[in-house]
Design a protein around this motif. Structure first.
Motif, PDB file in Angstrom:
ATOM      1  N   LYS A  67       8.902   8.769  -0.394  1.00  0.00           N
ATOM      2  CA  LYS A  67       8.042   7.591  -0.297  1.00  0.00           C
ATOM      3  C   LYS A  67       7.049   7.667   0.859  1.00  0.00           C
ATOM      4  O   LYS A  67       6.157   6.840   0.967  1.00  0.00           O
ATOM      5  CB  LYS A  67       8.916   6.338  -0.153  1.00  0.00           C
ATOM      6  N   LEU A  78       9.695   4.773  -6.753  1.00  0.00           N
ATOM      7  CA  LEU A  78       8.618   5.535  -6.111  1.00  0.00           C
ATOM      8  C   LEU A  78       7.256   4.950  -6.499  1.00  0.00           C
ATOM      9  O   LEU A  78       6.365   4.815  -5.669  1.00  0.00           O
ATOM     10  CB  LEU A  78       8.696   7.024  -6.488  1.00  0.00           C
ATOM     11  N   GLU A  79       7.147   4.567  -7.768  1.00  0.00           N
ATOM     12  CA  GLU A  79       5.891   3.976  -8.246  1.00  0.00           C
ATOM     13  C   GLU A  79       5.636   2.614  -7.577  1.00  0.00           C
ATOM     14  O   GLU A  79       4.512   2.304  -7.182  1.00  0.00           O
ATOM     15  CB  GLU A  79       5.984   3.808  -9.763  1.00  0.00           C
ATOM     16  N   THR A 139       6.544   1.674  -4.619  1.00  0.00           N
ATOM     17  CA  THR A 139       6.052   1.927  -3.257  1.00  0.00           C
ATOM     18  C   THR A 139       4.611   2.441  -3.305  1.00  0.00           C
ATOM     19  O   THR A 139       3.768   1.988  -2.510  1.00  0.00           O
ATOM     20  CB  THR A 139       6.949   2.974  -2.553  1.00  0.00           C
ATOM     21  N   ARG A 140       4.353   3.368  -4.210  1.00  0.00           N
ATOM     22  CA  ARG A 140       3.020   3.953  -4.292  1.00  0.00           C
ATOM     23  C   ARG A 140       1.954   2.888  -4.545  1.00  0.00           C
ATOM     24  O   ARG A 140       0.896   2.902  -3.918  1.00  0.00           O
ATOM     25  CB  ARG A 140       2.977   5.017  -5.403  1.00  0.00           C
ATOM     26  N   LYS A 141       2.245   1.937  -5.416  1.00  0.00           N
ATOM     27  CA  LYS A 141       1.278   0.877  -5.723  1.00  0.00           C
ATOM     28  C   LYS A 141       0.891   0.108  -4.465  1.00  0.00           C
ATOM     29  O   LYS A 141      -0.265  -0.214  -4.241  1.00  0.00           O
ATOM     30  CB  LYS A 141       1.896  -0.125  -6.719  1.00  0.00           C
ATOM     31  N   LYS A 168       1.300   1.176  -1.318  1.00  0.00           N
ATOM     32  CA  LYS A 168       0.621   2.086  -0.377  1.00  0.00           C
ATOM     33  C   LYS A 168      -0.850   2.221  -0.757  1.00  0.00           C
ATOM     34  O   LYS A 168      -1.712   2.316   0.107  1.00  0.00           O
ATOM     35  CB  LYS A 168       1.290   3.469  -0.392  1.00  0.00           C
ATOM     36  N   ASP A 169      -1.131   2.250  -2.056  1.00  0.00           N
ATOM     37  CA  ASP A 169      -2.521   2.370  -2.500  1.00  0.00           C
ATOM     38  C   ASP A 169      -3.351   1.164  -2.065  1.00  0.00           C
ATOM     39  O   ASP A 169      -4.528   1.283  -1.776  1.00  0.00           O
ATOM     40  CB  ASP A 169      -2.593   2.509  -4.035  1.00  0.00           C
ATOM     41  N   PRO A 212      -3.525   1.723   2.321  1.00  0.00           N
ATOM     42  CA  PRO A 212      -3.192   3.102   2.700  1.00  0.00           C
ATOM     43  C   PRO A 212      -2.905   3.209   4.205  1.00  0.00           C
ATOM     44  O   PRO A 212      -3.506   2.476   4.994  1.00  0.00           O
ATOM     45  CB  PRO A 212      -4.446   3.898   2.320  1.00  0.00           C
TER      46      PRO A 212
END
Ligand SMILES: Nc1ncnc2c1ncn2[C@@H]1O[C@H](COP(=O)(O)OP(=O)(O)OP(=O)(O)O)[C@@H](O)[C@H]1O
Ligand SMILES: [Mg+2]
Length: 327
Positions: free
Chosen positions: A68, A168-169, A171-173, A175-176, A179
């Motif tokens: 992550k 993971l997705e 968290t990624r959303k 973070k995007d 950033p």
């Protein structure tokens, strides 16, 4: 009317960035080395699986903070999930981890079999030298496109249905959307929790829960670009709600799927499974400790803003972030 004097804080955002990079965050080259360590294991596993189609193992996936981008410098193990196929793998945890350890010893003949051991719900591979421990959690695969499966929670031992790829997705959303800053606020708060675990008797609070609280505060609209303000927002959320307000997310299910009755002292639901309260094991005493610790941190942080000397401001920040804090 008196004029208000807006002071420039003695500890600046730039100081917080430097502290984070030097003390808190796992350095990029280390993160890359550990990820490579896991991807080498994965490649060997895939090769072995291709040669042994009935092996009973589906895939290996990096999970946890290394996947992550929320790992601390003090990381001790790389979390890895190995998806095992229902039907071939034993259903009971004790038998399952033994089964998996045996399989992994076959997969990695180059690794001393004594370095592949069972530890609770995981199989651990120890590496000497620059490597870190790889902690492998078996996931009993449902075989669906969402990557769902059963895993045994490391701290509660409970079997839970979840999906690592979706975590993971999730968290990624976030973070995007923010950033650098989203992951940094998570790392600073995980760091704060580690300090409190050292100086507060019987206090423990899991990283996954920290992350989900930060996700909720971010979803509520918090801007994390200023770290002093960002962590205050999270502490304020904990103080104001007393962590008695249910935390859940609508990324993967509707609020109506959540249980109608209370599921624990603290309710922080898995973003992918409305029946999995990740905070089920948080006691009233831990809840109260956390709320008190958050309030104390808020006091120090608000005082830090008004300090007229760097020395005083440093003291405030050290109370929050530990004696290694410098600026
Ligand atoms: N009770 C649970 N229910 C569902 N998934 C869980 C649960 N506990 C852990 N996980 C999964 O395991 C992952 C790792 O959790 P963990 O608490 O170790 O956090 P971490 O991000 O790896 O932090 P650390 O850097 O402290 O190891 C989570 O991101 C989640 O995918
Ligand atoms: Mg971890």
């Amino acid at each position: 009317m008196e004029t208000i004097n807006f002071l420039t804080p003695e500890v600046s955002q730039a100081d917080l960035v430097t502290f984070s990079e030097e003390r808190v965050n796992l350095k990029q080259p280390d993160a890359q080395r550990y990820r490579k360590q896991v991807s080498d294991l994965r490649e060997d596993l895939e090769r072995y699986m291709a040669e042994h189609p009935d092996f009973g193992v589906e895939k290996m996936l990096l999970s946890g903070s290394l996947a992550k981008g929320t790992a601390l410098k003090t990381i001790r193990d790389a979390d890895v999930a190995v998806y095992v196929k229902g039907g071939s793998a034993p259903q009971e945890l004790a038998a399952l981890v033994q089964w998996l350890a045996t399989k992994l010893r076959l997969t990695y003949p180059q690794i001393d079999p004594q370095k592949i051991t069972v530890d609770g719900p995981c199989v651990v591979i120890a590496f000497s030298g620059t490597g870190i421990k790889v902690e492998i959690t078996p996931v009993y695969s449902l075989g669906d496109a969402e990557g769902r499966g059963y895993l045994w929670d490391r701290s509660t031992g409970k079997k839970v249905l979840t999906s690592i790829p979706r975590h993971l997705e999730f968290t990624r959303k976030r973070k995007d959307k923010q950033p650098t800053h989203y992951a940094q606020v998570i790392r600073l708060l995980k760091w704060w929790v580690r300090q409190r675990e050292k100086d507060t008797l019987d206090f423990k609070f899991r990283s996954f829960l920290v992350e989900l609280i930060v996700a909720k505060v971010a979803d509520n609209g918090a801007d994390f670009s200023d770290y002093h303000v960002g962590i205050e927002k999270v502490f304020s959320y904990i103080q104001n709600t007393g962590l008695k307000e249910r935390i859940a997310f609508s990324d993967y299910y509707k609020a109506t799927s959540l249980p109608k009755t209370r599921m624990g002292v603290v309710e922080i639901f898995d973003p992918v499974n409305p029946e999995n309260n990740v905070a089920a094991d948080v006691t009233e005493s831990t809840r109260m400790q956390l709320v008190t610790l958050a309030s104390t941190a808020l006091d120090h942080l608000s005082y830090a803003r008004t300090c007229q000397t760097k020395g005083e401001a440093l003291e405030c920040w050290r109370d929050v972030m530990g004696s290694s804090f410098s600026a």
